[in-house]
Design an enzyme around this catalytic site. Structure first.
Site, mmCIF file in Angstrom:
data_model
loop_
_atom_site.group_PDB
_atom_site.id
_atom_site.type_symbol
_atom_site.label_atom_id
_atom_site.label_comp_id
_atom_site.label_asym_id
_atom_site.label_seq_id
_atom_site.Cartn_x
_atom_site.Cartn_y
_atom_site.Cartn_z
ATOM 1 N N ARG A 181 0.819 -1.215 0.000
ATOM 2 C CA ARG A 181 0.000 0.000 0.000
ATOM 3 C C ARG A 181 0.853 1.266 0.000
ATOM 4 O O ARG A 181 0.424 2.325 -0.456
ATOM 5 C CB ARG A 181 -0.988 -0.021 1.169
ATOM 6 C CG ARG A 181 -2.068 -1.078 0.981
ATOM 7 C CD ARG A 181 -3.070 -1.057 2.115
ATOM 8 N NE ARG A 181 -2.540 -1.569 3.354
ATOM 9 C CZ ARG A 181 -2.609 -2.843 3.737
ATOM 10 N NH1 ARG A 181 -3.216 -3.718 2.984
ATOM 11 N NH2 ARG A 181 -2.092 -3.231 4.877
ATOM 12 N N GLU A 191 4.247 -10.762 14.821
ATOM 13 C CA GLU A 191 3.667 -11.264 16.061
ATOM 14 C C GLU A 191 4.048 -12.750 16.243
ATOM 15 O O GLU A 191 4.433 -13.178 17.316
ATOM 16 C CB GLU A 191 2.154 -11.096 16.002
ATOM 17 C CG GLU A 191 1.525 -11.110 17.365
ATOM 18 C CD GLU A 191 0.039 -10.829 17.282
ATOM 19 O OE1 GLU A 191 -0.416 -10.333 16.239
ATOM 20 O OE2 GLU A 191 -0.637 -11.119 18.276
#
Ligand code: AMP
Length: 184
Positions: A67, A104
């Site tokens: 993006r 994560e």
């Protein structure tokens, strides 16, 4: 330094869609596709970024896969400078420098071409603005800023359309961080 009016900020905030539990439970995903398809919001954003960065004397904009490419490429064109993609591992065809960063769960890797910031200047030390849509933990952009420095350029600022301030991602950077919109 150009600042965004409250009215313009609201136009942008209202154009971003919140998607709860995507891509997994507990995450509120900030969907910027609704900002891009809203011509008033997209132009408001790009006008602001163009005004802010016009005086920075930048040589390149670097955008993070994927993006960051959209905002970065438009901004580079508006400023009349080059755009450099920082890509996920395995996508760039020429010799690259890479950097791993923690997710994560597990890790990821991004790359840049070794000569990415030498095309027009032919020397080291190009001034680069790094851009992405959103900063969460800051891990991705931090790795990207390392890549810019590894290939001999200077990352003068890191810019995001939106910051999730409660994750304190900006604390990881030793260069200025600018976010157009901040969620506390
Ligand atoms: P981080 O490395 O934790 O700062 O994550 C930043 C990257 O993950 C950016 O490329 C974002 O596009 C994406 N990302 C992380 N969290 C979100 C979220 N809540 N909404 C949209 N994109 C996100």
């Amino acid at each position: 330094m150009h600042t965004l009016s409250t009215e313009d900020k609201n136009i942008l905030l209202q154009s971003i869609r919140n998607i709860p539990d995507f891509p997994k439970e507990g995450i509120i995903f900030k969907d910027i596709s609704t900002l891009l398809s809203n011509s008033q919001a997209f132009q408001t954003l790009m006008n602001h970024l163009e005004k802010r960065y016009a005086s920075y004397n930048l040589d390149y904009i670097a955008g993070i896969d994927a993006r960051g490419f959209i905002f970065g490429a438009v901004l580079a064109d508006r400023l009349g400078i080059g755009f450099v993609p920082i890509r996920k591992k395995g996508k760039l065809p020429f010799s690259t420098v890479s950097e791993k960063y923690a997710l994560e769960y597990g890790e990821d890797e991004i790359e840049v071409h070794i000569d990415a910031f030498e095309y027009e200047r032919k020397t080291k030390g190009a001034k680069v603005l790094l851009i992405d849509d959103l900063i969460a933990t800051g891990g991705t952009a931090k790795a990207a800023s390392h890549l810019i420095e590894k290939v001999g350029a200077e990352c003068v600022e890191v810019c995001f359309i939106m910051e999730l301030a409660f994750l304190h991602g900006r604390d990881a950077f030793d260069m200025p961080v600018y976010s157009v919109l901040v969620e506390d």
